[in-house]
Scaffold this motif. Structure first.
Motif, short mmCIF file in Angstrom:
data_model
loop_
_atom_site.label_atom_id
_atom_site.label_comp_id
_atom_site.label_asym_id
_atom_site.label_seq_id
_atom_site.Cartn_x
_atom_site.Cartn_y
_atom_site.Cartn_z
N ILE A 291 0.84 -1.20 0.00
CA ILE A 291 0.00 0.00 0.00
C ILE A 291 0.87 1.25 0.00
O ILE A 291 0.60 2.21 -0.73
CB ILE A 291 -0.98 -0.03 1.18
CG1 ILE A 291 -1.97 -1.20 1.02
CG2 ILE A 291 -1.72 1.30 1.31
CD1 ILE A 291 -2.73 -1.56 2.28
N TRP A 292 1.93 1.25 0.82
CA TRP A 292 2.83 2.41 0.85
C TRP A 292 3.45 2.65 -0.53
O TRP A 292 3.51 3.77 -1.01
CB TRP A 292 3.90 2.23 1.91
CG TRP A 292 5.09 3.15 1.73
CD1 TRP A 292 6.39 2.78 1.70
CD2 TRP A 292 5.08 4.57 1.57
NE1 TRP A 292 7.19 3.88 1.52
CE2 TRP A 292 6.41 5.00 1.43
CE3 TRP A 292 4.07 5.53 1.52
CZ2 TRP A 292 6.77 6.33 1.24
CZ3 TRP A 292 4.42 6.86 1.33
CH2 TRP A 292 5.76 7.25 1.20
N ILE A 293 3.93 1.60 -1.18
CA ILE A 293 4.53 1.75 -2.51
C ILE A 293 3.50 2.32 -3.49
O ILE A 293 3.79 3.24 -4.26
CB ILE A 293 5.10 0.41 -3.01
CG1 ILE A 293 6.33 0.03 -2.17
CG2 ILE A 293 5.44 0.46 -4.49
CD1 ILE A 293 6.80 -1.40 -2.36
N TRP A 294 2.28 1.79 -3.44
CA TRP A 294 1.23 2.27 -4.34
C TRP A 294 0.97 3.76 -4.09
O TRP A 294 0.89 4.55 -5.05
CB TRP A 294 -0.05 1.44 -4.12
CG TRP A 294 -1.11 1.69 -5.13
CD1 TRP A 294 -1.32 0.97 -6.27
CD2 TRP A 294 -2.10 2.72 -5.11
NE1 TRP A 294 -2.39 1.50 -6.95
CE2 TRP A 294 -2.88 2.57 -6.27
CE3 TRP A 294 -2.40 3.75 -4.24
CZ2 TRP A 294 -3.95 3.42 -6.57
CZ3 TRP A 294 -3.46 4.60 -4.53
CH2 TRP A 294 -4.23 4.43 -5.68
N LEU A 295 0.83 4.15 -2.84
CA LEU A 295 0.57 5.56 -2.52
C LEU A 295 1.77 6.44 -2.86
O LEU A 295 1.61 7.52 -3.42
CB LEU A 295 0.21 5.70 -1.04
CG LEU A 295 -1.18 5.23 -0.65
CD1 LEU A 295 -1.30 5.11 0.86
CD2 LEU A 295 -2.24 6.18 -1.20
N ARG A 296 2.96 5.99 -2.52
CA ARG A 296 4.17 6.75 -2.81
C ARG A 296 4.31 7.05 -4.29
O ARG A 296 4.62 8.16 -4.70
CB ARG A 296 5.40 5.99 -2.31
CG ARG A 296 6.72 6.73 -2.57
CD ARG A 296 7.91 5.80 -2.57
NE ARG A 296 7.78 4.84 -3.66
CZ ARG A 296 8.38 3.66 -3.67
NH1 ARG A 296 9.13 3.27 -2.67
NH2 ARG A 296 8.22 2.84 -4.69
N ARG B 176 2.12 7.55 -6.29
CA ARG B 176 1.09 8.50 -6.72
C ARG B 176 1.17 9.81 -5.94
O ARG B 176 0.22 10.56 -5.87
CB ARG B 176 -0.28 7.85 -6.57
CG ARG B 176 -0.50 6.81 -7.68
CD ARG B 176 -1.48 5.74 -7.28
NE ARG B 176 -1.58 4.75 -8.35
CZ ARG B 176 -0.73 3.74 -8.52
NH1 ARG B 176 0.28 3.57 -7.70
NH2 ARG B 176 -0.90 2.88 -9.52
N GLY B 177 2.34 10.06 -5.35
CA GLY B 177 2.61 11.35 -4.75
C GLY B 177 2.29 11.50 -3.27
O GLY B 177 2.36 12.60 -2.73
N ALA B 178 1.98 10.40 -2.60
CA ALA B 178 1.67 10.48 -1.16
C ALA B 178 2.93 10.70 -0.34
O ALA B 178 4.02 10.31 -0.74
CB ALA B 178 0.96 9.21 -0.69
N ASP B 179 2.74 11.30 0.81
CA ASP B 179 3.81 11.45 1.79
C ASP B 179 3.51 10.58 2.98
O ASP B 179 2.38 10.58 3.48
CB ASP B 179 3.91 12.91 2.26
CG ASP B 179 4.31 13.85 1.14
OD1 ASP B 179 5.25 13.53 0.41
OD2 ASP B 179 3.65 14.90 1.00
N LYS B 180 4.51 9.81 3.44
CA LYS B 180 4.34 9.06 4.69
C LYS B 180 4.68 10.04 5.79
O LYS B 180 5.76 10.60 5.82
CB LYS B 180 5.27 7.86 4.74
CG LYS B 180 5.01 6.97 5.96
CD LYS B 180 6.04 5.87 6.11
CE LYS B 180 5.95 4.83 5.05
NZ LYS B 180 6.84 3.68 5.32
#
Length: 93
Positions: free
Chosen positions: A34-39, A41-45
């Protein structure tokens, strides 16, 4: 609209665990996917290992049930429909 929201892997893993009882992917691996998918697409952890609201006394804490902690992300909320489609793919594995 370009509105950012904050959500965590605990919410996504809960969705997967409620969708099916046959998903054999561990919470740690689900979190990574999920983190890789979000990352990508421009997400920040924004936070790691945030305690989940169901806490340590929940009866279904396990690598294949609910996590004790989860990462939190900030991302554009327009990604939610596509994200939940991806969660459905993960749930089927």
């Amino acid at each position: 609209m370009n509105t950012k929201i904050t959500m965590g892997n605990d919410e996504y893993i809960l969705y997967i665990r409620k969708t099916t009882s046959t998903c054999s992917i561990t919470n740690d691996d689900l979190g990574k996917y999920i983190w890789i998918w979000l990352r990508d697409r421009g997400a920040d952890k924004i936070k790691e290992d945030v305690p989940c609201l169901w806490g340590k006394t929940a009866q279904k804490l396990d690598a294949l049930k609910l996590p004790k902690t989860a990462a939190q992300f900030e991302f554009n909320r327009n990604l939610l429909p596509e994200l939940y489609d991806y969660l459905d793919v993960l749930a089927a594995k």
